[in-house]
Scaffold this motif. Structure first.
Motif, PDB file in Angstrom:
ATOM      1  N   VAL A 166       0.732  -1.465   0.115  1.00 39.38           N
ATOM      2  CA  VAL A 166       0.261   0.583   0.154  1.00 39.38           C
ATOM      3  C   VAL A 166       1.021   1.017   0.006  1.00 39.38           C
ATOM      4  CG1 VAL A 166      -1.739   1.372   1.784  1.00 39.38           C
ATOM      5  CG2 VAL A 166      -1.627  -1.497   1.096  1.00 39.38           C
ATOM      6  N   ALA A 167       1.835   1.134   0.584  1.00 36.27           N
ATOM      7  CA  ALA A 167       2.414   2.472   0.497  1.00 36.27           C
ATOM      8  C   ALA A 167       3.869   2.564  -0.202  1.00 36.27           C
ATOM      9  CB  ALA A 167       3.851   2.513   2.596  1.00 36.27           C
ATOM     10  N   ALA A 168       4.193   1.568  -1.222  1.00 44.05           N
ATOM     11  CA  ALA A 168       4.854   1.659  -2.944  1.00 44.05           C
ATOM     12  C   ALA A 168       3.737   1.973  -3.588  1.00 44.05           C
ATOM     13  CB  ALA A 168       5.028   0.853  -2.376  1.00 44.05           C
ATOM     14  N   PHE A 169       2.723   1.706  -3.605  1.00 43.07           N
ATOM     15  CA  PHE A 169       1.986   1.729  -5.117  1.00 43.07           C
ATOM     16  C   PHE A 169       0.497   2.554  -4.638  1.00 43.07           C
ATOM     17  CE2 PHE A 169       3.322  -3.140  -5.707  1.00 43.07           C
ATOM     18  CZ  PHE A 169       4.071  -1.992  -6.675  1.00 43.07           C
ATOM     19  N   GLY A 170       0.246   3.185  -3.326  1.00 44.16           N
ATOM     20  CA  GLY A 170      -0.657   3.560  -3.180  1.00 44.16           C
ATOM     21  C   GLY A 170      -2.082   2.717  -3.211  1.00 44.16           C
ATOM     22  N   MET A 216      10.693  -1.539  -9.640  1.00 46.43           N
ATOM     23  CA  MET A 216      11.159  -0.085  -8.233  1.00 46.43           C
ATOM     24  C   MET A 216      11.122  -0.923  -6.906  1.00 46.43           C
ATOM     25  SD  MET A 216      10.055   3.574 -10.565  1.00 46.43           S
ATOM     26  CE  MET A 216       8.169   3.146  -9.584  1.00 46.43           C
ATOM     27  N   PHE A 217      10.062  -1.335  -7.257  1.00 48.77           N
ATOM     28  CA  PHE A 217       9.254  -2.236  -5.157  1.00 48.77           C
ATOM     29  C   PHE A 217      10.027  -3.019  -5.159  1.00 48.77           C
ATOM     30  CE2 PHE A 217       6.269  -4.464  -3.334  1.00 48.77           C
ATOM     31  CZ  PHE A 217       5.946  -4.068  -2.145  1.00 48.77           C
ATOM     32  N   ARG A 218      10.969  -3.761  -5.628  1.00 46.40           N
ATOM     33  CA  ARG A 218      11.552  -4.515  -5.400  1.00 46.40           C
ATOM     34  C   ARG A 218      13.004  -4.280  -4.715  1.00 46.40           C
ATOM     35  NH1 ARG A 218      15.802  -7.844  -6.240  1.00 46.40           N
ATOM     36  NH2 ARG A 218      16.514 -10.219  -5.516  1.00 46.40           N
ATOM     37  N   ALA A 219      13.390  -3.248  -5.778  1.00 48.11           N
ATOM     38  CA  ALA A 219      14.870  -2.788  -5.544  1.00 48.11           C
ATOM     39  C   ALA A 219      14.547  -1.717  -4.343  1.00 48.11           C
ATOM     40  CB  ALA A 219      15.020  -1.383  -6.583  1.00 48.11           C
ATOM     41  N   ALA A 220      13.003  -0.868  -3.706  1.00 46.74           N
ATOM     42  CA  ALA A 220      13.153  -0.350  -2.258  1.00 46.74           C
ATOM     43  C   ALA A 220      13.682  -1.752  -1.745  1.00 46.74           C
ATOM     44  CB  ALA A 220      11.977  -0.027  -2.531  1.00 46.74           C
ATOM     45  N   LEU A 221      12.771  -2.410  -1.999  1.00 44.36           N
ATOM     46  CA  LEU A 221      12.839  -3.439  -0.974  1.00 44.36           C
ATOM     47  C   LEU A 221      14.190  -4.260  -0.411  1.00 44.36           C
ATOM     48  CD1 LEU A 221       9.878  -5.594  -1.225  1.00 44.36           C
ATOM     49  CD2 LEU A 221       9.915  -4.465   0.517  1.00 44.36           C
ATOM     50  N   ALA A 222      14.983  -4.131  -1.719  1.00 39.95           N
ATOM     51  CA  ALA A 222      17.027  -4.539  -1.425  1.00 39.95           C
ATOM     52  C   ALA A 222      17.366  -4.001  -0.407  1.00 39.95           C
ATOM     53  CB  ALA A 222      16.813  -4.526  -3.477  1.00 39.95           C
ATOM     54  N   LYS A 223      17.554  -2.198  -0.540  1.00 39.40           N
ATOM     55  CA  LYS A 223      17.640  -1.819   0.458  1.00 39.40           C
ATOM     56  C   LYS A 223      17.754  -2.292   1.608  1.00 39.40           C
ATOM     57  CE  LYS A 223      17.405   2.149  -3.002  1.00 39.40           C
ATOM     58  NZ  LYS A 223      16.919   3.699  -3.447  1.00 39.40           N
TER      59      LYS A 223
END
Length: 160
Positions: free
Chosen positions: A115-119, A134-141
């Motif tokens: 919900v936070a990532a996509f709205g 982009m979501f996976r990249a954000a999780l990988a950080k």
């Protein structure tokens, strides 16, 4: 012929206030040019102050600026609907003893991240490959390999 176009141009209203994002188009509608394309937000003849048009612009602004089709309320499954359905199903599994409290908490965390990532109002059918990349990249950080793999599996469960 020239006089009629001049009188039509003079009849167009000016911006109701300096911070108003839309302009009066010659077609009789409030408009905004976004990504080299005109988008219309209702008639300035029926809405001379642009209140309705401005509300519609604010509702659609995020989608239009991102290059997506605006969300039509009531049509399609939203991220919020999807996550609520998944959590309801997982709650039933928890109540039946099929999954543990920790697993349920992990699914709750995953749906919160989605919900936070996509709205919450974004339609599921509007998601693209790039959104997931982009979501996976954000999780990988914030995760190492095993935790990232677990998060990816839970996201897949939500979208299946």
């Amino acid at each position: 012929m020239a006089n009629s176009s001049i009188s039509a141009a003079q009849a167009k209203p000016k911006k109701p206030r300096p911070d108003f994002a839309l302009f009066a188009h010659a077609s009789g509608r409030w408009a905004k040019k976004i990504r080299q394309k005109l988008h219309y937000f209702g008639s300035w003849k029926t809405d001379p102050k642009g209140d309705v048009a401005n509300t519609l612009w604010l509702d659609q602004k995020d989608d239009l600026l991102a290059g997506r089709s605006p969300v039509t309320p009531g049509i399609g499954v939203t991220i919020r609907d999807l996550c609520n359905r998944v959590l309801t199903a997982k709650q039933h599994q928890l109540d039946a003893g099929d999954i543990g409290q920790r697993t349920f908490a992990d699914y709750k965390t995953t749906t919160d991240l989605i919900v936070a990532a996509f709205g919450k109002t974004r339609r599921v059918d509007d998601l693209r490959t790039e959104d997931f990349e982009m979501f996976r990249a954000a999780l990988a950080k914030t995760r190492k390999a095993v935790a990232l793999g677990n998060a990816v599996v839970r996201v897949r469960v939500v979208f299946k």
